[in-house]
Scaffold this motif. Structure first.
Motif, PDB file in Angstrom:
ATOM      1  N   GLN A 405       0.808  -1.213   0.000  1.00  0.00           N
ATOM      2  CA  GLN A 405       0.000   0.000   0.000  1.00  0.00           C
ATOM      3  C   GLN A 405       0.848   1.272   0.000  1.00  0.00           C
ATOM      4  O   GLN A 405       0.430   2.288  -0.549  1.00  0.00           O
ATOM      5  CB  GLN A 405      -0.915   0.001   1.222  1.00  0.00           C
ATOM      6  CG  GLN A 405      -2.153  -0.838   1.049  1.00  0.00           C
ATOM      7  CD  GLN A 405      -3.169  -0.198   0.145  1.00  0.00           C
ATOM      8  OE1 GLN A 405      -3.660   0.895   0.409  1.00  0.00           O
ATOM      9  NE2 GLN A 405      -3.509  -0.863  -0.934  1.00  0.00           N
ATOM     10  N   ILE A 406       2.019   1.233   0.602  1.00  0.00           N
ATOM     11  CA  ILE A 406       2.855   2.441   0.612  1.00  0.00           C
ATOM     12  C   ILE A 406       3.224   2.822  -0.812  1.00  0.00           C
ATOM     13  O   ILE A 406       3.039   3.972  -1.240  1.00  0.00           O
ATOM     14  CB  ILE A 406       4.123   2.213   1.463  1.00  0.00           C
ATOM     15  CG1 ILE A 406       3.755   1.985   2.926  1.00  0.00           C
ATOM     16  CG2 ILE A 406       5.064   3.420   1.339  1.00  0.00           C
ATOM     17  CD1 ILE A 406       4.937   1.638   3.821  1.00  0.00           C
ATOM     18  N   GLU A 407       3.739   1.860  -1.562  1.00  0.00           N
ATOM     19  CA  GLU A 407       4.136   2.122  -2.948  1.00  0.00           C
ATOM     20  C   GLU A 407       2.920   2.462  -3.802  1.00  0.00           C
ATOM     21  O   GLU A 407       2.975   3.365  -4.660  1.00  0.00           O
ATOM     22  CB  GLU A 407       4.865   0.906  -3.527  1.00  0.00           C
ATOM     23  CG  GLU A 407       6.256   0.689  -2.991  1.00  0.00           C
ATOM     24  CD  GLU A 407       6.288   0.241  -1.530  1.00  0.00           C
ATOM     25  OE1 GLU A 407       7.263   0.570  -0.824  1.00  0.00           O
ATOM     26  OE2 GLU A 407       5.322  -0.449  -1.092  1.00  0.00           O
ATOM     27  N   HIS A 408       1.815   1.765  -3.567  1.00  0.00           N
ATOM     28  CA  HIS A 408       0.616   2.029  -4.360  1.00  0.00           C
ATOM     29  C   HIS A 408       0.092   3.437  -4.124  1.00  0.00           C
ATOM     30  O   HIS A 408      -0.329   4.121  -5.067  1.00  0.00           O
ATOM     31  CB  HIS A 408      -0.464   1.010  -4.020  1.00  0.00           C
ATOM     32  CG  HIS A 408      -1.799   1.337  -4.608  1.00  0.00           C
ATOM     33  ND1 HIS A 408      -2.001   1.430  -5.966  1.00  0.00           N
ATOM     34  CD2 HIS A 408      -2.991   1.635  -4.036  1.00  0.00           C
ATOM     35  CE1 HIS A 408      -3.263   1.761  -6.206  1.00  0.00           C
ATOM     36  NE2 HIS A 408      -3.874   1.898  -5.059  1.00  0.00           N
ATOM     37  N   HIS A 409       0.129   3.918  -2.889  1.00  0.00           N
ATOM     38  CA  HIS A 409      -0.380   5.254  -2.606  1.00  0.00           C
ATOM     39  C   HIS A 409       0.571   6.342  -3.084  1.00  0.00           C
ATOM     40  O   HIS A 409       0.128   7.424  -3.476  1.00  0.00           O
ATOM     41  CB  HIS A 409      -0.663   5.408  -1.119  1.00  0.00           C
ATOM     42  CG  HIS A 409      -2.064   5.028  -0.765  1.00  0.00           C
ATOM     43  ND1 HIS A 409      -3.072   5.936  -0.589  1.00  0.00           N
ATOM     44  CD2 HIS A 409      -2.626   3.810  -0.595  1.00  0.00           C
ATOM     45  CE1 HIS A 409      -4.195   5.314  -0.317  1.00  0.00           C
ATOM     46  NE2 HIS A 409      -3.957   4.024  -0.307  1.00  0.00           N
ATOM     47  N   LEU A 410       1.859   6.087  -3.065  1.00  0.00           N
ATOM     48  CA  LEU A 410       2.803   7.071  -3.587  1.00  0.00           C
ATOM     49  C   LEU A 410       2.720   7.166  -5.104  1.00  0.00           C
ATOM     50  O   LEU A 410       2.854   8.244  -5.683  1.00  0.00           O
ATOM     51  CB  LEU A 410       4.227   6.696  -3.173  1.00  0.00           C
ATOM     52  CG  LEU A 410       4.574   6.864  -1.695  1.00  0.00           C
ATOM     53  CD1 LEU A 410       5.963   6.308  -1.413  1.00  0.00           C
ATOM     54  CD2 LEU A 410       4.503   8.333  -1.276  1.00  0.00           C
ATOM     55  N   PHE A 411       2.486   6.014  -5.751  1.00  0.00           N
ATOM     56  CA  PHE A 411       2.465   5.949  -7.218  1.00  0.00           C
ATOM     57  C   PHE A 411       1.209   5.206  -7.672  1.00  0.00           C
ATOM     58  O   PHE A 411       1.270   4.045  -8.100  1.00  0.00           O
ATOM     59  CB  PHE A 411       3.719   5.230  -7.732  1.00  0.00           C
ATOM     60  CG  PHE A 411       5.006   5.726  -7.144  1.00  0.00           C
ATOM     61  CD1 PHE A 411       5.536   6.952  -7.512  1.00  0.00           C
ATOM     62  CD2 PHE A 411       5.704   4.971  -6.203  1.00  0.00           C
ATOM     63  CE1 PHE A 411       6.723   7.419  -6.964  1.00  0.00           C
ATOM     64  CE2 PHE A 411       6.891   5.419  -5.652  1.00  0.00           C
ATOM     65  CZ  PHE A 411       7.403   6.646  -6.035  1.00  0.00           C
ATOM     66  N   PRO A 412       0.037   5.855  -7.594  1.00  0.00           N
ATOM     67  CA  PRO A 412      -1.220   5.154  -7.895  1.00  0.00           C
ATOM     68  C   PRO A 412      -1.298   4.594  -9.311  1.00  0.00           C
ATOM     69  O   PRO A 412      -2.000   3.601  -9.545  1.00  0.00           O
ATOM     70  CB  PRO A 412      -2.282   6.244  -7.683  1.00  0.00           C
ATOM     71  CG  PRO A 412      -1.635   7.257  -6.820  1.00  0.00           C
ATOM     72  CD  PRO A 412      -0.186   7.245  -7.180  1.00  0.00           C
ATOM     73  N   THR A 413      -0.601   5.203 -10.268  1.00  0.00           N
ATOM     74  CA  THR A 413      -0.691   4.745 -11.654  1.00  0.00           C
ATOM     75  C   THR A 413       0.411   3.749 -12.019  1.00  0.00           C
ATOM     76  O   THR A 413       0.568   3.412 -13.194  1.00  0.00           O
ATOM     77  CB  THR A 413      -0.626   5.941 -12.620  1.00  0.00           C
ATOM     78  OG1 THR A 413       0.601   6.649 -12.413  1.00  0.00           O
ATOM     79  CG2 THR A 413      -1.794   6.882 -12.394  1.00  0.00           C
ATOM     80  N   MET A 414       1.147   3.286 -11.036  1.00  0.00           N
ATOM     81  CA  MET A 414       2.166   2.259 -11.296  1.00  0.00           C
ATOM     82  C   MET A 414       1.499   0.888 -11.327  1.00  0.00           C
ATOM     83  O   MET A 414       0.732   0.549 -10.420  1.00  0.00           O
ATOM     84  CB  MET A 414       3.249   2.293 -10.221  1.00  0.00           C
ATOM     85  CG  MET A 414       4.334   1.236 -10.408  1.00  0.00           C
ATOM     86  SD  MET A 414       5.583   1.309  -9.100  1.00  0.00           S
ATOM     87  CE  MET A 414       6.414   2.857  -9.544  1.00  0.00           C
ATOM     88  N   PRO A 415       1.758   0.049 -12.345  1.00  0.00           N
ATOM     89  CA  PRO A 415       1.180  -1.301 -12.348  1.00  0.00           C
ATOM     90  C   PRO A 415       1.693  -2.113 -11.174  1.00  0.00           C
ATOM     91  O   PRO A 415       2.866  -2.033 -10.807  1.00  0.00           O
ATOM     92  CB  PRO A 415       1.637  -1.872 -13.693  1.00  0.00           C
ATOM     93  CG  PRO A 415       2.799  -1.045 -14.104  1.00  0.00           C
ATOM     94  CD  PRO A 415       2.578   0.313 -13.534  1.00  0.00           C
TER      95      PRO A 415
END
Length: 470
Positions: A405-415
């Motif tokens: 979730q940390i990476e997803h929230h920092l970079f929402p458009t990253m696959p």
């Protein structure tokens, strides 16, 4: 107006159909009727941005921060000042997203949610009213400018490494998994009949398909996986409407608000769950002092296992897709289970799926920092409001990679298939600036939800008892 020109393969959250709608509202602009016309519009915008510009008005942060009202909204992006007041109602991401950043620097959140500057440039150009005065810093004075610069450098590094490029094969395999599970459930009931044991078993298969379908919708909501955005929108409606029976438009708008103001009460709809739950250190006390008691919140951790009870709104354009979900179930299982049996099957699947989704989606937020607006920089706000569950093949599959979730929230458009690759870099940046990078075993993360709810319930009880009714 300066933008990073490095293209990303996953496209934009602003689709081309929405671009045409927005163009109708711009003076002296005729929306293109074909892809060729749209390309011409982009080229013209690019060319115009290279032409000499007359001097812009210059503003201080103190002046900009005054324009934070519903009827008066300014944003700063890359030191340029934009008046988005008139555009807010037409914003594809919803008007509330702009309102939440009115009077602030929105550079990082803008970059996080809009991966294709060429498309968004057509919206921004008519809204430009000035720029920051030369003596003003890039961000508000309360923000750590060094941390902001380091995060922006990290993003440029990840773009260079193509971490925002989606692997189509990964997502097609994910969709195939869902379709195979649903086909297998039909084959089993066709071959063995609709006894109780068979019904329970196929409910399990369909539950897995439903949960994985939600994770795929999550991808579709953030990524323009297909080069033509209309295909991405069609896939969203197919996955969320036809496979899930829910509204993709409702999900996208609600989820955008969650991402831009994560764990900020009451701006994040995912934590503004009253009267069902009271979350954080502030909402329970507020409810207690005001003698609000829909039930005994001291016991709220005991009812969380009932799962995701959030009310689902539908938009008219999504109703047909949702209806097709139920039609598909009745055509597939109706001949074996009957009308009543099929309805029971649908609700059994939803009942089994709900706790799965609730625990996966809430394990990274409910136990973390929940506060009112503090106007932190993008990196700090996301790191403090989210946490990860440990990386493993099962954890990644079971959570749809929402354990990152940390990476997803920092970079929402990253696959999501790239999250584990960028996690060490994010962890290193956290260590450099003294921020916690929380990574837990998944069972502990699940348990922390209940422990946090119990703590919040105790805060409510204390405030409720110390403010007796007069």
């Amino acid at each position: 107006m300066e933008f990073e020109e490095k293209p990303e393969g996953n496209g934009s959250l602003v689709d081309e159909n929405q671009l045409d709608l927005g163009a109708k509202h711009q003076p002296n602009r005729k929306p293109g009727a074909s892809g060729k016309a749209k390309l011409s519009a982009r080229q013209q915008a690019n060319a115009k941005c290279d032409l000499p510009r007359k001097s812009l008005n210059r503003y201080t942060w103190q002046e900009i921060q005054r324009h934070n009202l519903k009827t008066d909204q300014w944003l700063v992006i890359n030191r340029k000042v934009y008046d988005v007041t008139g555009w807010a109602d037409r914003h594809p991401g919803g008007r509330q997203v702009l309102k939440h950043y009115a009077g602030e620097d929105a550079t990082d959140v803008f970059r996080a949610m809009h991966p294709d500057p060429d498309i968004v440039r057509l919206y921004l150009k008519p809204l430009l009213i000035g720029e920051l005065a030369p003596e003003e810093p890039n961000q508000e004075r309360n923000k750590n400018s060094r941390l902001v610069e380091d995060f922006q450098e990290l993003r440029r590094t990840l773009e260079t490494l193509n971490m925002f490029n989606a692997n189509l094969g990964f997502f097609f395999l994910h969709l195939a998994q869902i379709l195979i599970l649903e086909a297998l459930a039909w084959v089993i009931v066709w071959h063995f009949g609709s006894g109780w044991l068979i019904t329970i078993f196929i409910s399990f298969l369909l539950m897995v398909a439903q949960a994985q379908g939600l994770f795929l919708q999550h991808d579709m909501g953030h990524l323009s996986i297909f080069k033509k955005s209309k295909w991405n929108l069609l896939m969203q409606k197919f996955v969320m409407g036809h496979l899930k029976g829910l509204s993709s438009k409702w999900w996208n708008h609600r989820h955008s608000l969650h991402h831009v103001k994560t764990n900020i009460y009451p701006k994040d709809p995912d934590i503004d769950t009253g009267p069902l739950f009271v979350l954080g250190d502030l909402q329970p006390v507020e409810y207690g002092k005001n003698r609000i008691k829909f039930f005994d919140y001291e016991k709220q951790h005991l009812i969380f296992c009932l799962g995701d009870l959030t009310f689902k709104h539908f938009f008219l354009q999504d109703i047909a897709w949702a209806i097709s979900f139920y039609i598909r179930y009745f055509i597939t299982f109706g001949p074996f289970c009957g009308i009543f049996g099929t309805m029971m099957l649908i609700y059994l699947v939803k009942f089994l799926e709900s706790p799965w989704i609730a625990y996966v989606t809430q394990m990274s937020h409910i136990p973390m920092k929940i506060s009112k607006e503090e106007k932190r920089d993008w990196f700090s706000s996301q790191v403090l409001a989210t946490c990860n569950a440990e990386h493993s093949f099962f954890n990644d599959w079971f959570t749809g990679h929402l354990n990152f979730q940390i990476e997803h929230h920092l970079f929402p458009t990253m696959p999501r298939h790239n999250y584990h690759k960028v996690a060490p870099l994010v962890k290193s940046l956290c260590a450099k600036h003294g921020l916690p990078y929380v990574n837990k075993p998944m069972l502990k993360a699940f348990g922390d939800i209940l422990r946090a709810l119990k703590k919040y319930g105790a805060l409510w009880k204390e405030a409720y008892c110390t403010h007796p009714e007069i």
